[in-house]
Enzyme design. Structure first.
Site, PDB file in Angstrom:
ATOM      1  CG  LEU A 279       5.096   3.421   2.625  1.00  0.00           C
ATOM      2  CD1 LEU A 279       4.743   4.564   2.118  1.00  0.00           C
ATOM      3  CD2 LEU A 279       6.465   3.261   2.740  1.00  0.00           C
TER       4      LEU A 279
ATOM      5  CD  GLU B 108       3.296   1.258   7.824  1.00  0.00           C
ATOM      6  OE1 GLU B 108       3.603   0.845   6.993  1.00  0.00           O
ATOM      7  OE2 GLU B 108       2.696   2.426   8.042  1.00  0.00           O
TER       8      GLU B 108
ATOM      9  NE  ARG C 139       6.930   4.092  -1.784  1.00  0.00           N
ATOM     10  CZ  ARG C 139       7.597   2.854  -1.083  1.00  0.00           C
ATOM     11  NH1 ARG C 139       6.810   2.147  -0.488  1.00  0.00           N
ATOM     12  NH2 ARG C 139       8.824   2.861  -0.870  1.00  0.00           N
TER      13      ARG C 139
ATOM     14  CE  LYS D 240      10.093   5.314   1.530  1.00  0.00           C
ATOM     15  NZ  LYS D 240       9.777   4.788   2.857  1.00  0.00           N
TER      16      LYS D 240
ATOM     17  CE1 TYR E  15      10.442   8.561   4.002  1.00  0.00           C
ATOM     18  CE2 TYR E  15      12.423   7.330   3.291  1.00  0.00           C
ATOM     19  CZ  TYR E  15      11.083   7.532   4.136  1.00  0.00           C
ATOM     20  OH  TYR E  15      10.755   6.766   5.142  1.00  0.00           O
TER      21      TYR E  15
ATOM     22  NE  ARG F 252       7.977  28.271  10.027  1.00  0.00           N
ATOM     23  CZ  ARG F 252       6.455  28.500  10.695  1.00  0.00           C
ATOM     24  NH1 ARG F 252       5.713  29.526  10.392  1.00  0.00           N
ATOM     25  NH2 ARG F 252       6.161  27.405  11.055  1.00  0.00           N
TER      26      ARG F 252
HETATM   27  N1  PDD Z   1      11.147   2.368   5.044  1.00  0.00           N
HETATM   28  N2  PDD Z   1       6.249   1.277   5.974  1.00  0.00           N
HETATM   29  C1  PDD Z   1       7.082   2.217   6.353  1.00  0.00           C
HETATM   30  C2  PDD Z   1       6.524   3.284   7.471  1.00  0.00           C
HETATM   31  C3  PDD Z   1       8.233   2.646   5.779  1.00  0.00           C
HETATM   32  O1  PDD Z   1       9.161   3.558   6.343  1.00  0.00           O
HETATM   33  C4  PDD Z   1       8.797   1.603   4.955  1.00  0.00           C
HETATM   34  C5  PDD Z   1      10.069   1.826   4.262  1.00  0.00           C
HETATM   35  C6  PDD Z   1       8.062   0.301   4.382  1.00  0.00           C
HETATM   36  C7  PDD Z   1       8.519  -0.445   3.417  1.00  0.00           C
HETATM   37  O2  PDD Z   1       8.382  -0.047   2.269  1.00  0.00           O
HETATM   38  P1  PDD Z   1       9.431  -0.621   1.004  1.00  0.00           P
HETATM   39  O3  PDD Z   1       9.195  -1.812   1.075  1.00  0.00           O
HETATM   40  O4  PDD Z   1       9.047  -0.026  -0.124  1.00  0.00           O
HETATM   41  O5  PDD Z   1      10.619  -0.223   1.592  1.00  0.00           O
HETATM   42  C8  PDD Z   1       6.919   0.321   5.160  1.00  0.00           C
HETATM   43  C9  PDD Z   1      12.021   2.827   4.313  1.00  0.00           C
HETATM   44  C10 PDD Z   1      13.087   1.540   4.096  1.00  0.00           C
HETATM   45  C11 PDD Z   1      13.073   3.735   5.268  1.00  0.00           C
HETATM   46  O6  PDD Z   1      12.579   4.763   5.869  1.00  0.00           O
HETATM   47  O7  PDD Z   1      14.431   3.405   5.562  1.00  0.00           O
END
Ligand code: PDD
Length: 284
Positions: free
Chosen positions: A204, A180, A52, A148, A33, A100
């Site tokens: 990420l 993170e 990405r 992601k 996503y 499945r």
């Molecule tokens: N989340 N680390 C993780 C685990 C994340 O899920 C996200 C983003 C980030 C920041 O990435 P970016 O700057 O590209 O948004 C770092 C999104 C916003 C979400 O799941 O809603």
């Protein structure tokens, strides 16, 4: 008001949008996503998110059902028909529906879904002037956090743990070092230096992170990419997180220890301003 969403080539009212119970996103979390923010009806950092996404798909040997140009057109159409001034566009691509089986199916069409979320006040988020409280918890996610994927249960558990503790979010700790946040990248500031974990499969590769570090360096700020511990973070002058949904958001306490004077710090506030100003210049 019912939203218009995009599912497998069609724009539909959200009530009519359907995916199969055999979808591998549902059965195996076999999907990826992206979340792209919208300010003033324009997309921030779209090219970074598209890049990405392509990488996430390729790491999972998944094909994209759309080209980058088509993806941009869908994002823009949804922002327009749903009259999004400030908000988010959520995109999900899964390996599609198949009987499945753990092995990847052959020749299955991927499922693609996009929807918008209106978030008035995203830019002037009052949380930015108060700052977030975070707790630390063990990082128990899988080891390919650079992809992601839609496996978001552990981050959900982390947010719930934070809520129960009266905090806003959790920072994840592995081998004694912060990886993170549950859905954002984590930073501390000490003696004017911005410290954040270096890129690897442990985190990420945030699109906001890349932009913020670039802007920080352009503003002659010192950036050090290395792991840090929660103890070091508690002694920092300030801290913050970045993500597409929060931009740059100050952190004012960690495990109930206030940072500095317990208010959002100047570096985080300045970076938020710079990020918003600069990203809006290239928003499309
Ligand atoms: N989340 N680390 C993780 C685990 C994340 O899920 C996200 C983003 C980030 C920041 O990435 P970016 O700057 O590209 O948004 C770092 C999104 C916003 C979400 O799941 O809603």
């Amino acid at each position: 008001m019912s939203r218009t969403v995009f599912v497998n080539g069609e724009y539909l009212p959200e009530e009519e949008a359907k995916v199969s119970i055999f979808d591998r996103g549902f059965l195996f979390a076999d999907g990826v996503y992206e979340v792209t923010s919208v300010i003033g009806g324009k997309l921030l950092d779209f090219a970074g998110h598209a890049k990405r996404l392509a990488r996430s798909l390729s790491e999972l040997e998944m094909d994209s059902p759309v080209t980058e140009d088509e993806l941009l057109a869908i994002h823009r159409e949804l922002v327009s028909v749903n009259e999004i001034d400030e908000g988010l566009v959520y995109l999900q691509i899964t390996r599609g529906a198949a009987d499945r089986d753990f092995a990847y199916p052959k020749d299955t069409a991927p499922t693609i879904v996009l929807f918008t979320q209106a978030k008035p006040g995203l830019r002037d988020n009052p949380a930015a002037s108060v700052g977030l409280k975070v707790i630390s918890i063990e990082d128990q996610r899988w080891a390919r956090r650079d992809i992601k994927t839609v496996q978001l249960l552990y981050p959900s558990m982390g947010k719930m743990a934070a809520k129960k503790a009266g905090a806003d979010d959790a920072w994840l700790v592995e081998d004694g070092h912060v990886t993170e946040g549950t859905s954002n990248n984590a930073y501390i500031v000490k003696g004017g230096k911005i410290i954040t974990r270096e890129l690897s499969s442990d985190i990420l590769h945030g699109i906001t992170r890349a932009a913020v570090l670039r802007f920080a360096k352009e503003a002659q700020m010192v950036v050090e990419e290395r792991p840090f511990t929660i103890e070091e973070a508690k002694q920092a002058d300030e801290a913050f997180i970045t993500s597409a949904s929060t931009f740059v958001m100050p952190v004012v306490s960690i495990d109930e220890t206030p940072l500095g004077d317990g208010a959002p710090g100047p570096v985080a506030r300045r970076l938020r301003e710079i990020y918003l100003d600069e990203s809006l210049k290239t928003a499309i």
